[in-house]
Motif scaffolding. Structure first.
Motif, PDB file in Angstrom:
ATOM      1  N   UNK A  21      40.204   9.098  98.635  1.00 24.29           N
ATOM      2  CA  UNK A  21      40.163  10.305  97.807  1.00 24.29           C
ATOM      3  C   UNK A  21      39.108  10.168  96.717  1.00 24.29           C
ATOM      4  N   UNK A  22      39.034   9.014  96.098  1.00 26.58           N
ATOM      5  CA  UNK A  22      38.046   8.795  95.043  1.00 26.58           C
ATOM      6  C   UNK A  22      36.635   8.685  95.606  1.00 26.58           C
ATOM      7  N   UNK A  23      36.529   8.081  96.793  1.00 30.38           N
ATOM      8  CA  UNK A  23      35.212   7.972  97.414  1.00 30.38           C
ATOM      9  C   UNK A  23      34.662   9.352  97.764  1.00 30.38           C
ATOM     10  N   UNK A  24      35.552  10.271  98.109  1.00 25.59           N
ATOM     11  CA  UNK A  24      35.128  11.635  98.439  1.00 25.59           C
ATOM     12  C   UNK A  24      34.793  12.439  97.194  1.00 25.59           C
ATOM     13  N   UNK A  25      35.240  11.966  96.032  1.00 23.91           N
ATOM     14  CA  UNK A  25      34.980  12.642  94.763  1.00 23.91           C
ATOM     15  C   UNK A  25      34.526  11.603  93.751  1.00 23.91           C
ATOM     16  N   UNK A  26      33.216  11.305  93.733  1.00 27.64           N
ATOM     17  CA  UNK A  26      32.702  10.269  92.817  1.00 27.64           C
ATOM     18  C   UNK A  26      33.108  10.492  91.367  1.00 27.64           C
ATOM     19  N   UNK A  27      33.191  11.756  90.949  1.00 30.68           N
ATOM     20  CA  UNK A  27      33.593  12.036  89.573  1.00 30.68           C
ATOM     21  C   UNK A  27      34.994  11.500  89.304  1.00 30.68           C
ATOM     22  N   UNK A  28      35.886  11.690  90.258  1.00 30.53           N
ATOM     23  CA  UNK A  28      37.239  11.157  90.103  1.00 30.53           C
ATOM     24  C   UNK A  28      37.206   9.640  90.031  1.00 30.53           C
ATOM     25  N   UNK A  29      36.376   9.012  90.856  1.00 27.39           N
ATOM     26  CA  UNK A  29      36.265   7.565  90.828  1.00 27.39           C
ATOM     27  C   UNK A  29      35.815   7.043  89.478  1.00 27.39           C
ATOM     28  N   UNK A  30      34.861   7.730  88.860  1.00 26.89           N
ATOM     29  CA  UNK A  30      34.375   7.330  87.528  1.00 26.89           C
ATOM     30  C   UNK A  30      35.492   7.464  86.507  1.00 26.89           C
ATOM     31  N   UNK A  31      36.256   8.543  86.565  1.00 25.76           N
ATOM     32  CA  UNK A  31      37.343   8.760  85.616  1.00 25.76           C
ATOM     33  C   UNK A  31      38.448   7.727  85.790  1.00 25.76           C
ATOM     34  N   UNK A  32      38.748   7.383  87.036  1.00 18.97           N
ATOM     35  CA  UNK A  32      39.773   6.362  87.280  1.00 18.97           C
ATOM     36  C   UNK A  32      39.326   5.020  86.713  1.00 18.97           C
ATOM     37  N   UNK A  33      38.053   4.679  86.908  1.00 19.59           N
ATOM     38  CA  UNK A  33      37.543   3.412  86.380  1.00 19.59           C
ATOM     39  C   UNK A  33      37.651   3.386  84.860  1.00 19.59           C
ATOM     40  N   UNK A  34      37.336   4.511  84.204  1.00 19.11           N
ATOM     41  CA  UNK A  34      37.440   4.581  82.745  1.00 19.11           C
ATOM     42  C   UNK A  34      38.894   4.462  82.302  1.00 19.11           C
ATOM     43  N   UNK A  35      39.790   5.100  83.048  1.00 18.68           N
ATOM     44  CA  UNK A  35      41.216   5.018  82.731  1.00 18.68           C
ATOM     45  C   UNK A  35      41.717   3.584  82.853  1.00 18.68           C
ATOM     46  N   UNK A  36      41.355   2.903  83.931  1.00 17.20           N
ATOM     47  CA  UNK A  36      41.804   1.529  84.129  1.00 17.20           C
ATOM     48  C   UNK A  36      41.282   0.614  83.028  1.00 17.20           C
ATOM     49  N   UNK A 122      35.073  13.710  80.642  1.00  8.27           N
ATOM     50  CA  UNK A 122      34.054  12.736  81.038  1.00  8.27           C
ATOM     51  C   UNK A 122      33.815  11.748  79.901  1.00  8.27           C
ATOM     52  N   UNK A 123      33.344  10.565  80.265  1.00  9.91           N
ATOM     53  CA  UNK A 123      32.986   9.574  79.257  1.00  9.91           C
ATOM     54  C   UNK A 123      34.109   8.609  78.937  1.00  9.91           C
ATOM     55  N   UNK A 124      33.951   7.875  77.844  1.00  8.19           N
ATOM     56  CA  UNK A 124      34.895   6.849  77.434  1.00  8.19           C
ATOM     57  C   UNK A 124      36.240   7.481  77.055  1.00  8.19           C
ATOM     58  N   UNK A 125      37.298   6.843  77.473  1.00  6.48           N
ATOM     59  CA  UNK A 125      38.641   7.331  77.199  1.00  6.48           C
ATOM     60  C   UNK A 125      39.060   6.887  75.801  1.00  6.48           C
ATOM     61  N   UNK A 126      39.552   7.827  74.981  1.00  3.90           N
ATOM     62  CA  UNK A 126      40.103   7.471  73.684  1.00  3.90           C
ATOM     63  C   UNK A 126      41.588   7.829  73.658  1.00  3.90           C
ATOM     64  N   UNK A 127      42.246   7.567  72.534  1.00  2.00           N
ATOM     65  CA  UNK A 127      43.694   7.757  72.457  1.00  2.00           C
ATOM     66  C   UNK A 127      44.123   9.205  72.698  1.00  2.00           C
ATOM     67  N   UNK A 128      43.526  10.203  72.023  1.00  3.00           N
ATOM     68  CA  UNK A 128      43.954  11.584  72.287  1.00  3.00           C
ATOM     69  C   UNK A 128      43.776  11.993  73.744  1.00  3.00           C
ATOM     70  N   UNK A 129      42.660  11.585  74.355  1.00  5.03           N
ATOM     71  CA  UNK A 129      42.426  11.942  75.752  1.00  5.03           C
ATOM     72  C   UNK A 129      43.455  11.283  76.663  1.00  5.03           C
ATOM     73  N   UNK A 130      43.805  10.056  76.355  1.00  6.59           N
ATOM     74  CA  UNK A 130      44.797   9.329  77.156  1.00  6.59           C
ATOM     75  C   UNK A 130      46.161  10.001  77.050  1.00  6.59           C
ATOM     76  N   UNK A 131      46.548  10.373  75.839  1.00  5.91           N
ATOM     77  CA  UNK A 131      47.836  11.031  75.642  1.00  5.91           C
ATOM     78  C   UNK A 131      47.867  12.370  76.369  1.00  5.91           C
ATOM     79  N   UNK A 132      46.821  13.163  76.227  1.00  5.50           N
ATOM     80  CA  UNK A 132      46.765  14.466  76.902  1.00  5.50           C
ATOM     81  C   UNK A 132      46.842  14.297  78.425  1.00  5.50           C
ATOM     82  N   UNK A 133      46.140  13.298  78.943  1.00  9.52           N
ATOM     83  CA  UNK A 133      46.124  13.096  80.392  1.00  9.52           C
ATOM     84  C   UNK A 133      47.526  12.811  80.920  1.00  9.52           C
ATOM     85  N   UNK A 134      48.267  11.960  80.237  1.00  7.42           N
ATOM     86  CA  UNK A 134      49.631  11.652  80.673  1.00  7.42           C
ATOM     87  C   UNK A 134      50.531  12.869  80.540  1.00  7.42           C
TER      88      UNK A 134
END
Length: 240
Positions: A21-36, A122-134
């Motif tokens: 799924x991530x390979x088919x959507x590179x943008x998702x792959x980048x976001x997952x890597x930033x999240x991890x 997009x970009x580096x994950x910070x605390x507000x973005x992490x909270x909103x995502x969950x």
């Protein structure tokens, strides 16, 4: 094959589906890597006190590197899937059960990472973005299941340390495991076994992990943003 073997393969198929799924959507792959990467920083922040101790530091480091790390395990998992029948045949039943729990945790974590990453900017994950995502991802029940599985892996490793014959069996398995393509799994099990044995009891360590992870999960889903998008006064001190 046994029920354990079938379950392990099913969990590995789930992991593979998320990778495709991530390979088919590179943008998702980048976001997952930033999240991890953020989640690994978060774990280091939450457990800085344990990481600094001689008794609990190695176990905390083991969790950080093996369960929360951002490393790409795709090649390892692909090799692992091919040799599950050998795993079930060669390893003691108690060890196979531990691997089944680990595989379920791995699959659930990958699914949740994909879901949460879909809600990240997009970009580096910070605390507000992490909270909103969950919060936008939801899945409170699955987050609790993820915590329970993490603790179960630790409890299983701790139980294995109470059986001296298991450590001897693991040593005896090095050659066959390497020949069967299970060298990486063998390393994980031996490292986990030795780490938990050296801790001389994991009750306090696992209790601390469980209480902090559940407190953070509760705070994540309870957090509120004001009209300007700032986080309100909520117990999110575990976040970096």
């Amino acid at each position: 094959m046994s029920a354990d073997g079938d379950a392990i393969l099913e969990h590995l198929r789930t992991v593979d589906a998320e990778r495709r799924r991530r390979a088919a959507s590179p943008d998702l792959g980048v976001r997952v890597a930033a999240l991890k990467a953020y989640q690994q920083r978060r774990f280091s922040h939450t457990y800085a006190d344990l990481l600094a101790t001689s008794r609990y530091g190695p176990a905390a480091r083991f969790f950080l590197d093996e369960l929360y790390g951002p490393d790409d395990f795709s090649q390892r998992d692909a090799q692992f899937a091919r040799v599950v029948p050998a795993l079930v045949r060669l390893f003691p039943h108690e060890v196979v059960g531990t691997v089944r729990t680990l595989a379920e945790l791995h699959a659930l974590s990958e699914v949740l990472d994909s879901i949460a990453a879909l809600h990240l900017p997009e970009g580096r994950v910070d605390t507000p973005a992490y909270v909103r995502a969950w919060q936008e991802a939801g899945r409170e029940h699955d987050r609790e299941r993820q915590i329970a599985l993490t603790l179960s892996v630790g409890e299983s490793l701790d139980r294995l340390t109470q059986h001296p014959l298991v450590r001897h069996s693991l040593r005896m398995m090095r050659g066959p495991a390497r020949a069967a393509g299970l060298a990486e799994l063998q390393r994980f099990l031996e490292t986990g076994f030795d780490t938990f044995r050296a801790m001389r009891g994991s009750r306090e360590f696992l209790s601390t992990v469980g209480s902090r992870e559940r407190a953070l999960a509760q705070a994540l889903f309870a957090a509120r943003f004001d009209e300007e998008g700032h986080l309100g006064d909520i117990a999110l001190g575990q976040l970096p």
